[in-house]
Design a protein around this motif. Structure first.
Motif, PDB file in Angstrom:
ATOM      1  N   LEU A 181      41.179  39.618  29.839  1.00 60.92           N
ATOM      2  CA  LEU A 181      41.953  40.612  30.575  1.00 60.92           C
ATOM      3  C   LEU A 181      41.423  42.019  30.347  1.00 60.92           C
ATOM      4  N   GLN A 182      41.067  42.299  29.092  1.00 57.06           N
ATOM      5  CA  GLN A 182      40.533  43.624  28.781  1.00 57.06           C
ATOM      6  C   GLN A 182      39.197  43.846  29.500  1.00 57.06           C
ATOM      7  N   GLU A 183      38.373  42.818  29.570  1.00 60.95           N
ATOM      8  CA  GLU A 183      37.099  42.927  30.294  1.00 60.95           C
ATOM      9  C   GLU A 183      37.343  43.170  31.773  1.00 60.95           C
ATOM     10  N   PHE A 184      38.305  42.440  32.334  1.00 57.97           N
ATOM     11  CA  PHE A 184      38.627  42.600  33.756  1.00 57.97           C
ATOM     12  C   PHE A 184      39.126  44.016  34.024  1.00 57.97           C
ATOM     13  N   GLU A 185      40.042  44.496  33.195  1.00 59.01           N
ATOM     14  CA  GLU A 185      40.613  45.825  33.379  1.00 59.01           C
ATOM     15  C   GLU A 185      39.553  46.911  33.234  1.00 59.01           C
ATOM     16  N   SER A 186      38.621  46.690  32.304  1.00 62.69           N
ATOM     17  CA  SER A 186      37.546  47.653  32.105  1.00 62.69           C
ATOM     18  C   SER A 186      36.599  47.676  33.302  1.00 62.69           C
ATOM     19  N   ALA A 187      36.350  46.502  33.888  1.00 70.90           N
ATOM     20  CA  ALA A 187      35.403  46.404  34.999  1.00 70.90           C
ATOM     21  C   ALA A 187      35.992  46.905  36.313  1.00 70.90           C
ATOM     22  N   TRP A 188      37.291  46.677  36.541  1.00 69.72           N
ATOM     23  CA  TRP A 188      37.876  46.971  37.845  1.00 69.72           C
ATOM     24  C   TRP A 188      38.938  48.061  37.823  1.00 69.72           C
ATOM     25  N   GLY A 189      39.214  48.606  36.641  1.00 71.00           N
ATOM     26  CA  GLY A 189      40.161  49.716  36.564  1.00 71.00           C
ATOM     27  C   GLY A 189      41.612  49.314  36.563  1.00 71.00           C
ATOM     28  N   SER A 190      41.906  48.040  36.613  1.00 71.63           N
ATOM     29  CA  SER A 190      43.291  47.563  36.581  1.00 71.63           C
ATOM     30  C   SER A 190      43.293  46.085  36.223  1.00 71.63           C
ATOM     31  N   PHE A 191      44.477  45.584  35.929  1.00 79.41           N
ATOM     32  CA  PHE A 191      44.637  44.146  35.749  1.00 79.41           C
ATOM     33  C   PHE A 191      44.569  43.486  37.129  1.00 79.41           C
ATOM     34  N   PRO A 192      44.466  42.163  37.190  1.00 74.94           N
ATOM     35  CA  PRO A 192      44.320  41.502  38.498  1.00 74.94           C
ATOM     36  C   PRO A 192      45.460  41.812  39.462  1.00 74.94           C
ATOM     37  N   SER A 193      45.169  41.731  40.740  1.00 78.62           N
ATOM     38  CA  SER A 193      46.171  41.852  41.797  1.00 78.62           C
ATOM     39  C   SER A 193      46.268  40.508  42.496  1.00 78.62           C
ATOM     40  N   ALA A 194      47.484  40.102  42.819  1.00 79.50           N
ATOM     41  CA  ALA A 194      47.669  38.802  43.467  1.00 79.50           C
ATOM     42  C   ALA A 194      47.551  38.869  44.981  1.00 79.50           C
TER      43      ALA A 194
ATOM     44  N   SER B  25      46.468  33.525  41.581  1.00 78.80           N
ATOM     45  CA  SER B  25      47.010  33.743  40.240  1.00 78.80           C
ATOM     46  C   SER B  25      46.056  34.568  39.393  1.00 78.80           C
ATOM     47  N   TRP B  26      46.631  35.191  38.371  1.00 78.76           N
ATOM     48  CA  TRP B  26      45.799  35.908  37.403  1.00 78.76           C
ATOM     49  C   TRP B  26      44.867  34.941  36.690  1.00 78.76           C
ATOM     50  N   GLN B  27      45.367  33.747  36.375  1.00 79.01           N
ATOM     51  CA  GLN B  27      44.549  32.762  35.658  1.00 79.01           C
ATOM     52  C   GLN B  27      43.287  32.425  36.440  1.00 79.01           C
ATOM     53  N   LEU B  28      43.437  32.248  37.759  1.00 81.54           N
ATOM     54  CA  LEU B  28      42.283  31.930  38.598  1.00 81.54           C
ATOM     55  C   LEU B  28      41.259  33.052  38.548  1.00 81.54           C
ATOM     56  N   GLN B  29      41.711  34.284  38.687  1.00 75.77           N
ATOM     57  CA  GLN B  29      40.799  35.422  38.736  1.00 75.77           C
ATOM     58  C   GLN B  29      40.110  35.686  37.400  1.00 75.77           C
ATOM     59  N   LEU B  30      40.703  35.205  36.308  1.00 77.34           N
ATOM     60  CA  LEU B  30      40.108  35.436  34.989  1.00 77.34           C
ATOM     61  C   LEU B  30      39.087  34.368  34.597  1.00 77.34           C
ATOM     62  N   LEU B  31      39.015  33.272  35.338  1.00 72.75           N
ATOM     63  CA  LEU B  31      38.122  32.179  34.963  1.00 72.75           C
ATOM     64  C   LEU B  31      36.673  32.615  34.755  1.00 72.75           C
ATOM     65  N   PRO B  32      36.103  33.479  35.614  1.00 72.45           N
ATOM     66  CA  PRO B  32      34.718  33.905  35.362  1.00 72.45           C
ATOM     67  C   PRO B  32      34.553  34.651  34.041  1.00 72.45           C
ATOM     68  N   TYR B  33      35.627  35.270  33.557  1.00 71.85           N
ATOM     69  CA  TYR B  33      35.585  36.005  32.292  1.00 71.85           C
ATOM     70  C   TYR B  33      35.881  35.102  31.096  1.00 71.85           C
ATOM     71  N   LEU B  34      36.173  33.844  31.393  1.00 69.77           N
ATOM     72  CA  LEU B  34      36.439  32.848  30.347  1.00 69.77           C
ATOM     73  C   LEU B  34      35.344  31.784  30.316  1.00 69.77           C
ATOM     74  N   GLU B  35      34.186  32.131  30.865  1.00 67.82           N
ATOM     75  CA  GLU B  35      33.041  31.232  30.930  1.00 67.82           C
ATOM     76  C   GLU B  35      33.360  29.966  31.717  1.00 67.82           C
ATOM     77  N   GLN B  36      34.140  30.132  32.776  1.00 65.30           N
ATOM     78  CA  GLN B  36      34.521  29.011  33.645  1.00 65.30           C
ATOM     79  C   GLN B  36      34.186  29.339  35.093  1.00 65.30           C
ATOM     80  N   ALA B  37      32.982  29.878  35.317  1.00 60.91           N
ATOM     81  CA  ALA B  37      32.582  30.287  36.661  1.00 60.91           C
ATOM     82  C   ALA B  37      32.527  29.101  37.627  1.00 60.91           C
ATOM     83  N   ALA B  38      32.069  27.951  37.142  1.00 65.72           N
ATOM     84  CA  ALA B  38      31.960  26.777  38.017  1.00 65.72           C
ATOM     85  C   ALA B  38      33.340  26.304  38.481  1.00 65.72           C
TER      86      ALA B  38
END
Length: 346
Positions: free
Chosen positions: A65-78, A95-108
């Protein structure tokens, strides 16, 4: 003295004797006491290890979440119509969970689910193990235990209702805006605001209603209940009326849809305390019809609580500052609800 040979050894006759019944009873009693002392300690140690692992996985989500917020300036938007990262072809409230998958090494996994072209459907998308979103303390191994906090209300749609109702929403509540929540929007303090907690998974058993795992369809909205004007306590009273035995209307797939945003799928609220004996419930009823035909209110109006299976009766929580804490199920309900809001000055 006459001697008797036994197994190659010479013994004085009359010296051979067995255990008495009393001696056998004493030995069995001692062994039973040792087992009674050792087994709980072993089980407690195993549960403690699972709870720590559960907290570590939640902490990993916090880092994402911190990586996402740092990269995009906010937490995910639904909002699906926003020009946000990883939009791809998915339509529906992501969902937030879906959008965070690339940041959790779950890109596939992200590519597979984000391109599923699902449109507003209450369906199941996680019929496989994904450890990073699963708490090891839950005996059900398939599904998503970690949910984001929508606040202290029975809805996650923050642009409906009164100003007083809006104050009770959490960081991940759905806003009619393309901009997600910024860390600076959390005026109650990052360390005082909960972003995430745990929720037990359904056992995918359509023949047996589990009050601690499944979601009961209450039919409250059809009966005149207005979630936009009633209090959290009113919603809790609705869920308290859930049947003790098998219900005809319940959802046995809780925790299997990580694609869509909403109380029904990926969020939870602080209407009830952790591990409440009152079961969770949707404020609508599918009435025997396909719930996909009523996706709107079904998805966004429900009481979904923090629930775990830890032996110490706690639930892990992720705060906006990235810290993970264990919260007792005996926490004061007013305090628990205050911890779920981000700008209520409470």
């Amino acid at each position: 003295m006459k001697r008797t040979r036994f197994c190659g050894v010479s013994w004085p006759r009359g010296s051979l004797s067995g255990f008495t019944i009393l001696e056998v009873v004493v030995v069995i009693t001692v062994i039973s006491l040792l087992v009674a002392l050792v087994v709980p300690a072993v089980l407690s140690a195993r549960d403690s290890a699972r709870r720590i692992d559960c907290a570590n996985r939640m902490h990993q989500i916090g880092l994402a979440l911190q990586e996402f917020e740092s990269a995009w300036g906010s937490f995910p938007s639904a909002d699906p119509d926003c020009d946000k990262p990883n939009r791809a072809t998915f339509r529906g409230y992501r969902s937030w969970q879906l959008q965070l998958l690339p940041y959790l090494e779950q890109a596939a996994v992200f590519e597979k689910l984000n391109n599923s072209r699902v449109i507003y459907k209450v369906t199941n998308h996680l019929m496989f193990e994904l450890p990073v979103l699963h708490c090891p303390s839950d005996s059900v191994t398939i599904g998503m235990n970690y949910r984001f906090c929508a606040g202290r209300n029975c809805s996650d749609v923050s642009y409906y209702g009164s100003a007083e109702l809006t104050k009770g929403f959490g960081v991940c509540s759905f806003r009619d805006s393309c901009r997600g929540t910024k860390a600076s929007d959390i005026t109650d303090g990052l360390s005082n605001t909960i972003l995430m907690s745990e929720r037990t998974l359904s056992e995918v058993d359509s023949s047996r209603y589990n009050r601690y795992r499944d979601l009961w369809f209450s039919g409250a909205i059809e009966l005149g209940f207005d979630p936009l004007s009633r209090t959290a306590n009113d919603a809790a009273d609705i869920c308290a009326a859930a049947p003790q035995t098998t219900s005809s209307f319940y959802f046995p797939f809780v925790g299997y849809n990580l694609v869509q945003h909403g109380m029904f799928n990926s969020a939870y609220s602080h209407v009830l305390p952790p591990n409440s004996k009152i079961p969770d419930c949707s404020l609508r009823s599918n009435g025997g019809a396909d719930p996909q035909s009523q996706w709107g209110l079904e998805v966004h109006f429900a009481v979904v609580s923090a629930r775990s299976l830890h032996r110490d009766s706690s639930v892990n929580t992720l705060n906006a500052d990235g810290s993970v804490r264990a919260v007792s199920q005996n926490i004061d309900l007013t305090m628990w609800r205050s911890m779920s809001t981000m700008s209520d000055r409470d």
